[in-house]
Design an enzyme around this catalytic site. Structure first.
Site, PDB file in Angstrom:
ATOM      1  N   HIS A 121      15.863   6.777   4.783  1.00 46.73           N
ATOM      2  CA  HIS A 121      16.038   5.758   5.833  1.00 46.73           C
ATOM      3  C   HIS A 121      15.708   4.352   5.340  1.00 46.73           C
ATOM      4  CE1 HIS A 121      11.654   6.268   6.848  1.00 46.73           C
ATOM      5  NE2 HIS A 121      11.767   4.980   7.046  1.00 46.73           N
ATOM      6  N   SER A 146       6.834   3.546   4.832  1.00 45.57           N
ATOM      7  CA  SER A 146       7.906   4.515   4.676  1.00 45.57           C
ATOM      8  C   SER A 146       8.357   4.623   3.235  1.00 45.57           C
ATOM      9  CB  SER A 146       9.124   4.090   5.493  1.00 45.57           C
ATOM     10  OG  SER A 146       8.981   4.462   6.811  1.00 45.57           O
ATOM     11  N   ASN A 152      -1.324  -7.147  -4.941  1.00 47.77           N
ATOM     12  CA  ASN A 152      -1.247  -8.157  -3.882  1.00 47.77           C
ATOM     13  C   ASN A 152       0.179  -8.706  -3.839  1.00 47.77           C
ATOM     14  OD1 ASN A 152      -1.381 -10.524  -2.320  1.00 47.77           O
ATOM     15  ND2 ASN A 152      -3.534 -10.850  -2.852  1.00 47.77           N
ATOM     16  N   GLU A 180       2.575  -6.791 -12.770  1.00 49.26           N
ATOM     17  CA  GLU A 180       3.816  -6.317 -12.163  1.00 49.26           C
ATOM     18  C   GLU A 180       4.964  -6.232 -13.168  1.00 49.26           C
ATOM     19  OE1 GLU A 180       1.835  -9.142  -9.151  1.00 49.26           O
ATOM     20  OE2 GLU A 180       2.323  -9.161 -11.289  1.00 49.26           O
ATOM     21  N   GLU A 219       2.062  -3.384  -8.854  1.00 50.99           N
ATOM     22  CA  GLU A 219       1.781  -4.388  -7.823  1.00 50.99           C
ATOM     23  C   GLU A 219       0.474  -4.063  -7.106  1.00 50.99           C
ATOM     24  OE1 GLU A 219       1.880  -7.326  -6.600  1.00 50.99           O
ATOM     25  OE2 GLU A 219       4.034  -7.417  -6.168  1.00 50.99           O
ATOM     26  N   GLN A 239       0.752 -12.663  -4.352  1.00 54.74           N
ATOM     27  CA  GLN A 239       0.400 -13.406  -5.565  1.00 54.74           C
ATOM     28  C   GLN A 239       0.777 -12.602  -6.795  1.00 54.74           C
ATOM     29  OE1 GLN A 239      -3.878 -13.682  -4.805  1.00 54.74           O
ATOM     30  NE2 GLN A 239      -4.279 -12.370  -6.550  1.00 54.74           N
ATOM     31  N   ASP A 261      14.949  13.361   4.528  1.00 53.42           N
ATOM     32  CA  ASP A 261      14.690  11.921   4.444  1.00 53.42           C
ATOM     33  C   ASP A 261      14.155  11.593   3.055  1.00 53.42           C
ATOM     34  OD1 ASP A 261      14.374   9.270   5.021  1.00 53.42           O
ATOM     35  OD2 ASP A 261      12.737   9.532   6.464  1.00 53.42           O
TER      36      ASP A 261
END
Length: 258
Positions: free
Chosen positions: A63, A206, A79, A87, A77, A82, A111
Site C-alpha cells: 500500500h 507502514s 534524523n 545516510e 538514516e 538533518q 500487503d
C-alpha cells in the site's frame, strides 16, 4: 469497509501505521531500517518505512507504493530533518507488488512489495541487511518484538523526526482473530503485535519492520500493514503486520528473476 489514508468512525483497518508510545531509537541501532520517500515540488518527503534485504532490494508494504510517484530509499538514516553523515540514498528502479494485493481490501493480506534499487548500497556499521525468518516460522504468543519507524507519534499527530522504537509483544492468531480483537479481518498470513492501548504503529510506519528476538538475534518477522481507524493505539486492536515468513519463497523468486 477498509480505509486507506483516511479516517472513518467505523472500526476498520487503516493503513499508514506509525510508532505511538515509543522512545527514540539509539542511533543506527536498526541498520536495516529504511525511509521510503517520494518527490513532490522538488523536495523529498518520508511516506513509509521498509527493510533492506539485499544491497539493492528493499521490502515494504504494497500500500506504500500504490500511487505512481518518484520514490527513493534512504538508509543509514536517524534524523530526517538533518544530515547525520551516515545516510545513503538510492532511487527506486523497479517496484514489484505481490500479484494478489488488492488496494481496496488490505484485510485480504498480501500487503508486501519489493523495491529494486538503481544501485547497490554499501554495507557498514550503519547499513546492514535485515535477517528474514525461515519459511513458515510462527512466533509464540507474547514473543518480544520491536516496531521501528518515523511515523506519527500520536493519532492525528506529527511525523517523528528521529527514528522511534516501541516494544510490541506478539498476539497470536487465535487471540488476534477472536471477536474481541480483530475478528475475521486478521488472516493467518499476518502477525499481530501490541494492543495494550499505549504503544502501537501509526501513519508513516507502514512498510517498516517488526523486529523480533529469536535465539538472541533480531529477525524481521513483520511488515507494518494496518491499525484501527479509531486510532493507532486502541486497546485490543494490535498493530497488524504482513507475516514475512509466509512470503519467503515469493521474495526469493522475485529477486532471482529480476
Amino acid at each position: 469497509m477498509l480505509v486507506l489514508y483516511g479516517h472513518s468512525t467505523q472500526d476498520v483497518p487503516e493503513t499508514n501505521a506509525r510508532v505511538v508510545g515509543g522512545t527514540e531509537a539509539r542511533r543506527n541501532s536498526w541498520p536495516s531500517q529504511i525511509s521510503l520517500q517520494y518527490l513532490s515540488g522538488g523536495k523529498w518527503y518520508h511516506t513509509c518505512g521498509g527493510t533492506l534485504i539485499r544491497q539493492n532490494w528493499v521490502m515494504t508494504a504494497a500500500h506504500c507504493v500504490d500511487r505512481t510517484m518518484t520514490f527513493r530509499v534512504v538508509i543509514g538514516e536517524h534524523n530526517l530533518s538533518q544530515n547525520d553523515g551516515t545516510e545513503q540514498s538510492a532511487s527506486v528502479q523497479k517496484i514489484v507488488v505481490h500479484p494478489y494485493w488488492n488496494s481496496n481490501d488490505v484485510s485480504a493480506g498480501y500487503d508486501i512489495a519489493l523495491l529494486r534499487l538503481a544501485q547497490k548500497v554499501t554495507l557498514n556499521s550503519y547499513v546492514q541487511l535485515g535477517v528474514l525468518p525461515q519459511e513458515g516460522a510462527i512466533l509464540a504468543n507474547n514473543s518480544p518484538c520491536y516496531i521501528t519507524g518515523w511515523g506519527l507519534t500520536k493519532t492525528n499527530g506529527q511525523l517523528a523526526q528521529v527514528l522511534q522504537q516501541a516494544y510490541l509483544p506478539t498476539v497470536d492468531y487465535a487471540i488476534c482473530s477472536s471477536s474481541s480483537y480483530w475478528g475475521s479481518i486478521v488472516k493467518k498470513s499476518m502477525v499481530c503485535a501490541g494492543g495494550d492501548g499505549i504503544r502501537s504503529g501509526c501513519q508513516g510506519d507502514s512498510g517498516g519492520p517488526l523486529h523480533c528476538s529469536v535465539n538472541g538475534k533480531y529477525t524481521v518477522h513483520g511488515v507494518t500493514s494496518f491499525v484501527s481507524s479509531l486510532g493507532c493505539n486502541v486497546s485490543r486492536k494490535p498493530t497488524v503486520f504482513t507475516r514475512v515468513s509466509a512470503y519467503i519463497t515469493w521474495i526469493n523468486n522475485v529477486i532471482a528473476s529480476n
